[in-house]
Motif scaffolding. Structure first.
Motif, PDB file in Angstrom:
ATOM      1  N   CYS A  86       1.529  11.369 -10.208  1.00  0.00           N
ATOM      2  CA  CYS A  86       0.725  12.594 -10.252  1.00  0.00           C
ATOM      3  C   CYS A  86       1.596  13.804 -10.578  1.00  0.00           C
ATOM      4  O   CYS A  86       1.204  14.672 -11.372  1.00  0.00           O
ATOM      5  N   HIS A  87       2.777  13.877 -10.006  1.00  0.00           N
ATOM      6  CA  HIS A  87       3.657  15.009 -10.297  1.00  0.00           C
ATOM      7  C   HIS A  87       4.226  14.928 -11.708  1.00  0.00           C
ATOM      8  O   HIS A  87       4.335  15.950 -12.395  1.00  0.00           O
ATOM      9  N   ASP A 132       0.829  -1.211   0.000  1.00  0.00           N
ATOM     10  CA  ASP A 132       0.000   0.000   0.000  1.00  0.00           C
ATOM     11  C   ASP A 132       0.860   1.256   0.000  1.00  0.00           C
ATOM     12  O   ASP A 132       0.595   2.216  -0.725  1.00  0.00           O
ATOM     13  N   ALA A 133       1.905   1.269   0.823  1.00  0.00           N
ATOM     14  CA  ALA A 133       2.782   2.440   0.900  1.00  0.00           C
ATOM     15  C   ALA A 133       3.640   2.561  -0.353  1.00  0.00           C
ATOM     16  O   ALA A 133       3.878   3.674  -0.846  1.00  0.00           O
ATOM     17  N   PHE A 134       4.110   1.453  -0.875  1.00  0.00           N
ATOM     18  CA  PHE A 134       4.880   1.482  -2.121  1.00  0.00           C
ATOM     19  C   PHE A 134       4.020   2.065  -3.243  1.00  0.00           C
ATOM     20  O   PHE A 134       4.471   2.928  -4.013  1.00  0.00           O
ATOM     21  N   GLY A 135       2.774   1.603  -3.317  1.00  0.00           N
ATOM     22  CA  GLY A 135       1.867   2.130  -4.330  1.00  0.00           C
ATOM     23  C   GLY A 135       1.592   3.609  -4.141  1.00  0.00           C
ATOM     24  O   GLY A 135       1.498   4.369  -5.110  1.00  0.00           O
ATOM     25  N   ALA A 136       1.467   4.047  -2.883  1.00  0.00           N
ATOM     26  CA  ALA A 136       1.238   5.464  -2.608  1.00  0.00           C
ATOM     27  C   ALA A 136       2.421   6.301  -3.080  1.00  0.00           C
ATOM     28  O   ALA A 136       2.243   7.398  -3.629  1.00  0.00           O
ATOM     29  N   MET A 137       3.631   5.796  -2.877  1.00  0.00           N
ATOM     30  CA  MET A 137       4.815   6.518  -3.346  1.00  0.00           C
ATOM     31  C   MET A 137       4.802   6.640  -4.867  1.00  0.00           C
ATOM     32  O   MET A 137       5.089   7.709  -5.423  1.00  0.00           O
ATOM     33  N   LEU A 138       4.446   5.554  -5.548  1.00  0.00           N
ATOM     34  CA  LEU A 138       4.359   5.608  -7.004  1.00  0.00           C
ATOM     35  C   LEU A 138       3.258   6.565  -7.451  1.00  0.00           C
ATOM     36  O   LEU A 138       3.417   7.283  -8.452  1.00  0.00           O
ATOM     37  N   LEU A 139       2.165   6.587  -6.717  1.00  0.00           N
ATOM     38  CA  LEU A 139       1.054   7.462  -7.084  1.00  0.00           C
ATOM     39  C   LEU A 139       1.460   8.930  -6.967  1.00  0.00           C
ATOM     40  O   LEU A 139       1.148   9.739  -7.852  1.00  0.00           O
ATOM     41  N   VAL A 140       2.141   9.288  -5.892  1.00  0.00           N
ATOM     42  CA  VAL A 140       2.608  10.673  -5.742  1.00  0.00           C
ATOM     43  C   VAL A 140       3.554  11.032  -6.885  1.00  0.00           C
ATOM     44  O   VAL A 140       3.446  12.106  -7.494  1.00  0.00           O
ATOM     45  N   ALA A 141       4.464  10.132  -7.207  1.00  0.00           N
ATOM     46  CA  ALA A 141       5.392  10.388  -8.304  1.00  0.00           C
ATOM     47  C   ALA A 141       4.643  10.528  -9.631  1.00  0.00           C
ATOM     48  O   ALA A 141       4.918  11.445 -10.421  1.00  0.00           O
ATOM     49  N   LEU A 177      14.670   8.966  -6.732  1.00  0.00           N
ATOM     50  CA  LEU A 177      14.227   9.414  -5.414  1.00  0.00           C
ATOM     51  C   LEU A 177      14.497  10.903  -5.223  1.00  0.00           C
ATOM     52  O   LEU A 177      13.659  11.632  -4.663  1.00  0.00           O
ATOM     53  N   GLU A 178      15.646  11.362  -5.688  1.00  0.00           N
ATOM     54  CA  GLU A 178      15.949  12.790  -5.573  1.00  0.00           C
ATOM     55  C   GLU A 178      14.972  13.619  -6.399  1.00  0.00           C
ATOM     56  O   GLU A 178      14.526  14.690  -5.959  1.00  0.00           O
ATOM     57  N   GLN A 179      14.625  13.133  -7.593  1.00  0.00           N
ATOM     58  CA  GLN A 179      13.668  13.857  -8.422  1.00  0.00           C
ATOM     59  C   GLN A 179      12.293  13.890  -7.775  1.00  0.00           C
ATOM     60  O   GLN A 179      11.617  14.920  -7.775  1.00  0.00           O
ATOM     61  N   LEU A 180      11.871  12.766  -7.196  1.00  0.00           N
ATOM     62  CA  LEU A 180      10.574  12.726  -6.532  1.00  0.00           C
ATOM     63  C   LEU A 180      10.548  13.687  -5.352  1.00  0.00           C
ATOM     64  O   LEU A 180       9.557  14.416  -5.164  1.00  0.00           O
ATOM     65  N   HIS A 229      -4.071   1.723 -11.266  1.00  0.00           N
ATOM     66  CA  HIS A 229      -4.377   3.150 -11.300  1.00  0.00           C
ATOM     67  C   HIS A 229      -3.971   3.700 -12.671  1.00  0.00           C
ATOM     68  O   HIS A 229      -2.877   3.407 -13.172  1.00  0.00           O
ATOM     69  N   PRO A 230      -4.815   4.507 -13.311  1.00  0.00           N
ATOM     70  CA  PRO A 230      -4.542   4.954 -14.692  1.00  0.00           C
ATOM     71  C   PRO A 230      -3.190   5.625 -14.869  1.00  0.00           C
ATOM     72  O   PRO A 230      -2.508   5.373 -15.878  1.00  0.00           O
ATOM     73  N   LEU A 231      -2.777   6.478 -13.936  1.00  0.00           N
ATOM     74  CA  LEU A 231      -1.506   7.175 -14.100  1.00  0.00           C
ATOM     75  C   LEU A 231      -0.319   6.230 -13.933  1.00  0.00           C
ATOM     76  O   LEU A 231       0.646   6.273 -14.705  1.00  0.00           O
ATOM     77  N   ILE A 232      -0.385   5.362 -12.933  1.00  0.00           N
ATOM     78  CA  ILE A 232       0.704   4.399 -12.721  1.00  0.00           C
ATOM     79  C   ILE A 232       0.779   3.433 -13.899  1.00  0.00           C
ATOM     80  O   ILE A 232       1.872   3.126 -14.401  1.00  0.00           O
ATOM     81  N   ASP A 233      -0.372   2.980 -14.355  1.00  0.00           N
ATOM     82  CA  ASP A 233      -0.402   2.059 -15.489  1.00  0.00           C
ATOM     83  C   ASP A 233       0.154   2.727 -16.743  1.00  0.00           C
ATOM     84  O   ASP A 233       0.897   2.096 -17.517  1.00  0.00           O
ATOM     85  N   ARG A 234      -0.160   3.996 -16.946  1.00  0.00           N
ATOM     86  CA  ARG A 234       0.330   4.706 -18.127  1.00  0.00           C
ATOM     87  C   ARG A 234       1.853   4.783 -18.125  1.00  0.00           C
ATOM     88  O   ARG A 234       2.508   4.513 -19.137  1.00  0.00           O
ATOM     89  N   LEU A 235       2.420   5.127 -16.993  1.00  0.00           N
ATOM     90  CA  LEU A 235       3.870   5.246 -16.911  1.00  0.00           C
ATOM     91  C   LEU A 235       4.555   3.883 -16.988  1.00  0.00           C
ATOM     92  O   LEU A 235       5.650   3.758 -17.526  1.00  0.00           O
ATOM     93  N   ALA A 236       3.907   2.864 -16.446  1.00  0.00           N
ATOM     94  CA  ALA A 236       4.479   1.519 -16.512  1.00  0.00           C
ATOM     95  C   ALA A 236       4.539   1.014 -17.949  1.00  0.00           C
ATOM     96  O   ALA A 236       5.444   0.251 -18.316  1.00  0.00           O
ATOM     97  N   ARG A 237       3.589   1.446 -18.778  1.00  0.00           N
ATOM     98  CA  ARG A 237       3.540   1.004 -20.176  1.00  0.00           C
ATOM     99  C   ARG A 237       4.402   1.854 -21.097  1.00  0.00           C
ATOM    100  O   ARG A 237       4.655   1.463 -22.236  1.00  0.00           O
ATOM    101  N   ASP A 238       4.811   3.020 -20.624  1.00  0.00           N
ATOM    102  CA  ASP A 238       5.558   3.951 -21.455  1.00  0.00           C
ATOM    103  C   ASP A 238       7.035   3.549 -21.495  1.00  0.00           C
ATOM    104  O   ASP A 238       7.777   3.792 -20.555  1.00  0.00           O
TER     105      ASP A 238
END
Length: 258
Positions: A106-107, A95-104, A180-183, A126-135
């Protein structure tokens, strides 16, 4: 299965000579702990030959470094492998790992961060995470399914064999640290002191209060089924930050254990 982050020698990891955060807590409080693999079998070090494990991992390491070497560059330095060096580990869980990916995500996509996420949410969908995973044009290892980062100075992703023989995406500690620094720059601009403290001050809510029927009190029910997105993300971020920092200092890989 839960998610642990481990930074240390691969020999200690595959020889099962390490204790996850839950195991350390259980032993410190007098509880019995049994580690179960993905097949439901108990994991033990019985029958494991650490010397043989180290030798096999050194062969794998050298083959990987040879395959990654460039004729125009000096040979890549092998990281040390042994069964005694210190390690770092903690448990962000999914859950926390996914939340970190979600924040990243979204930004990166210039979208607002949802204030909460549900317990046991299916973050890869999640649409945004899935989009980036496929890109395939974006090179964030955290979105590309990487579970092993090698202690190499350059940032890149490669598909190759794991020590288990499976083929997967592999990243580098330098690349993970850069992500991590970019996030942090995008989301929080926090100092390292603040980041290190998040593993203690942020994350999952504390255990709730049970009523006479043995269930959580109604006013606490929602708190334990919906989590604060930013708090979970910061907790996970702190764990990954500490793992990457440890790996840089000790020249060890980082891997996900689940």
């Amino acid at each position: 299965m839960g998610l642990n982050v481990y930074a240390g020698t691969l020999t200690r990891y595959y020889a099962n000579n390490w204790k996850c955060a839950v195991q350390q807590w259980a032993e410190a409080h007098g509880y019995t702990f049994r580690k179960i693999d993905t097949n439901g079998e108990q994991v033990t070090d019985e029958g494991i030959d650490p010397v043989g494990v180290q030798q096999a991992l050194e062969v794998w390491r050298d083959e990987v470094l040879e395959a990654l070497a460039s004729p125009e560059e000096p040979p890549l330095a092998p990281w040390p492998e042994n069964n005694e060096a210190p390690y770092y580990t903690d448990k962000p869980d999914w859950d926390a790992f996914g939340a970190m990916l979600l924040v990243a995500a979204c930004h990166l996509c210039d979208e607002p961060v949802p204030p909460t996420v549900e317990k046991d949410w299916d973050y890869p969908q999640h649409p945004l995470i899935d989009r980036l995973a496929r890109d395939e044009n974006q090179q964030w290892s955290l979105f590309r399914g990487v579970g092993l980062w090698l202690p190499l100075p350059d940032s890149f992703l490669v598909r190759g064999p794991l020590p288990t023989g499976d083929v997967a995406m592999i990243g580098t500690v330098a690349g993970l640290r850069a992500e991590l620094e970019q996030l942090n720059e995008m989301a929080w601009q926090a100092s390292e002191e603040t980041i290190l403290g998040w593993s203690e001050t942020e994350g999952y809510p504390a255990d709730g209060t049970l009523g006479p029927d043995g269930k959580l009190l109604e006013q606490e029910m929602e708190e334990h089924t919906r989590y604060d997105t930013q708090s979970l993300a910061k907790f996970s971020f702190s764990v990954f930050w500490q793992a990457a920092r440890f790996a840089e200092e000790k020249m060890t890989p980082v891997l996900l254990d689940f």
